[in-house]
Design a protein around this motif. Structure first.
Motif, PDB file in Angstrom:
ATOM      1  N   ASN A  83      -9.355   7.785  -3.200  1.00  0.00           N
ATOM      2  CA  ASN A  83      -8.344   7.848  -2.146  1.00  0.00           C
ATOM      3  C   ASN A  83      -9.001   8.454  -0.914  1.00  0.00           C
ATOM      4  O   ASN A  83      -9.161   9.666  -0.809  1.00  0.00           O
ATOM      5  CB  ASN A  83      -7.157   8.689  -2.611  1.00  0.00           C
ATOM      6  N   LEU A 126      -9.068   3.124  -2.002  1.00  0.00           N
ATOM      7  CA  LEU A 126      -8.016   3.049  -0.997  1.00  0.00           C
ATOM      8  C   LEU A 126      -8.626   3.528   0.314  1.00  0.00           C
ATOM      9  O   LEU A 126      -8.972   4.705   0.444  1.00  0.00           O
ATOM     10  CB  LEU A 126      -6.819   3.927  -1.385  1.00  0.00           C
ATOM     11  N   HIS A 153      -0.312   4.481   7.238  1.00  0.00           N
ATOM     12  CA  HIS A 153       0.394   5.515   6.477  1.00  0.00           C
ATOM     13  C   HIS A 153       1.395   6.269   7.348  1.00  0.00           C
ATOM     14  O   HIS A 153       2.508   6.572   6.912  1.00  0.00           O
ATOM     15  CB  HIS A 153      -0.591   6.499   5.839  1.00  0.00           C
ATOM     16  N   VAL A 200       2.903  -1.344   2.037  1.00  0.00           N
ATOM     17  CA  VAL A 200       2.718  -2.749   1.680  1.00  0.00           C
ATOM     18  C   VAL A 200       3.845  -3.630   2.220  1.00  0.00           C
ATOM     19  O   VAL A 200       3.656  -4.827   2.412  1.00  0.00           O
ATOM     20  CB  VAL A 200       2.565  -2.959   0.160  1.00  0.00           C
ATOM     21  N   ILE A 226      -5.304  -1.313   3.655  1.00  0.00           N
ATOM     22  CA  ILE A 226      -4.757  -0.392   2.659  1.00  0.00           C
ATOM     23  C   ILE A 226      -3.751  -1.105   1.751  1.00  0.00           C
ATOM     24  O   ILE A 226      -3.722  -0.879   0.550  1.00  0.00           O
ATOM     25  CB  ILE A 226      -4.136   0.869   3.321  1.00  0.00           C
ATOM     26  N   ALA A 227      -2.938  -2.001   2.300  1.00  0.00           N
ATOM     27  CA  ALA A 227      -1.964  -2.742   1.493  1.00  0.00           C
ATOM     28  C   ALA A 227      -2.683  -3.676   0.519  1.00  0.00           C
ATOM     29  O   ALA A 227      -2.293  -3.800  -0.651  1.00  0.00           O
ATOM     30  CB  ALA A 227      -1.023  -3.527   2.388  1.00  0.00           C
ATOM     31  N   TYR A 280      -3.990  -1.583  -2.297  1.00  0.00           N
ATOM     32  CA  TYR A 280      -2.941  -1.238  -3.257  1.00  0.00           C
ATOM     33  C   TYR A 280      -2.667  -2.404  -4.196  1.00  0.00           C
ATOM     34  O   TYR A 280      -2.463  -2.215  -5.404  1.00  0.00           O
ATOM     35  CB  TYR A 280      -1.646  -0.835  -2.549  1.00  0.00           C
ATOM     36  N   LEU A 314      -5.451  -2.490  -6.678  1.00  0.00           N
ATOM     37  CA  LEU A 314      -5.285  -1.389  -7.629  1.00  0.00           C
ATOM     38  C   LEU A 314      -4.247  -1.762  -8.679  1.00  0.00           C
ATOM     39  O   LEU A 314      -4.456  -1.564  -9.874  1.00  0.00           O
ATOM     40  CB  LEU A 314      -4.868  -0.110  -6.898  1.00  0.00           C
ATOM     41  N   LEU A 315      -3.134  -2.295  -8.251  1.00  0.00           N
ATOM     42  CA  LEU A 315      -2.095  -2.702  -9.193  1.00  0.00           C
ATOM     43  C   LEU A 315      -2.628  -3.736 -10.174  1.00  0.00           C
ATOM     44  O   LEU A 315      -2.408  -3.636 -11.382  1.00  0.00           O
ATOM     45  CB  LEU A 315      -0.881  -3.251  -8.438  1.00  0.00           C
TER      46      LEU A 315
END
Length: 133
Positions: free
Chosen positions: A50, A75, A82, A93, A101-102, A105, A108-109
């Motif tokens: 992060n 990230l 943010h 997102v 960044i979106a 994410y 990451l998901l």
């Protein structure tokens, strides 16, 4: 601590955020030492860098060496997205789905849940609340 370990053991995936500075790494190192001692779920863990600072204070390879594990996701620093999301009370997102960044994410998901690629969530995943863009 026992409740936390039970949750970790029952989880399909464990996402561990890592902030690249020395004071923030100490508790992560302690967590990994404990998990290694107790034989807990290292194979379920996804390390997430992060990047909350505009500059890197500790290099990725140093973090990976310290924890003995590769970073599973990153990230990026994105103060503007943010801040906008915080001020508007909406997820980043939703407000900026094409922002780096979106996209991170979404990756990451996908990594943490084992879903294929961003944009390929099944109808069942969408009903459970997972939405990839």
């Amino acid at each position: 601590m026992r409740d936390s370990l039970q949750l970790i053991a029952a989880a399909d995936a464990v996402v561990v955020p890592v902030v690249p500075d020395v004071p923030a790494l100490k508790p992560v190192v302690q967590l990994f030492e404990y998990l290694n001692e107790t034989g807990q779920v290292a194979d379920k863990v996804t390390l997430v860098l992060n990047q909350i600072h505009s500059r890197r204070l500790v290099a990725d390879d140093q973090i990976e060496g310290l924890l003995g594990m590769k970073l599973g996701a990153r990230l990026p620093f994105d103060e503007a997205s943010h801040l906008k999301a915080t001020n508007e009370g909406s997820p980043v997102v939703a407000l900026a789905p094409r922002a780096p960044i979106a996209i991170a994410y979404g990756r990451l998901l996908a990594t943490a849940t084992g879903l294929a690629a961003a944009g390929s969530a099944s109808e069942a995943d969408r009903k459970r609340g997972f939405r990839l863009r």
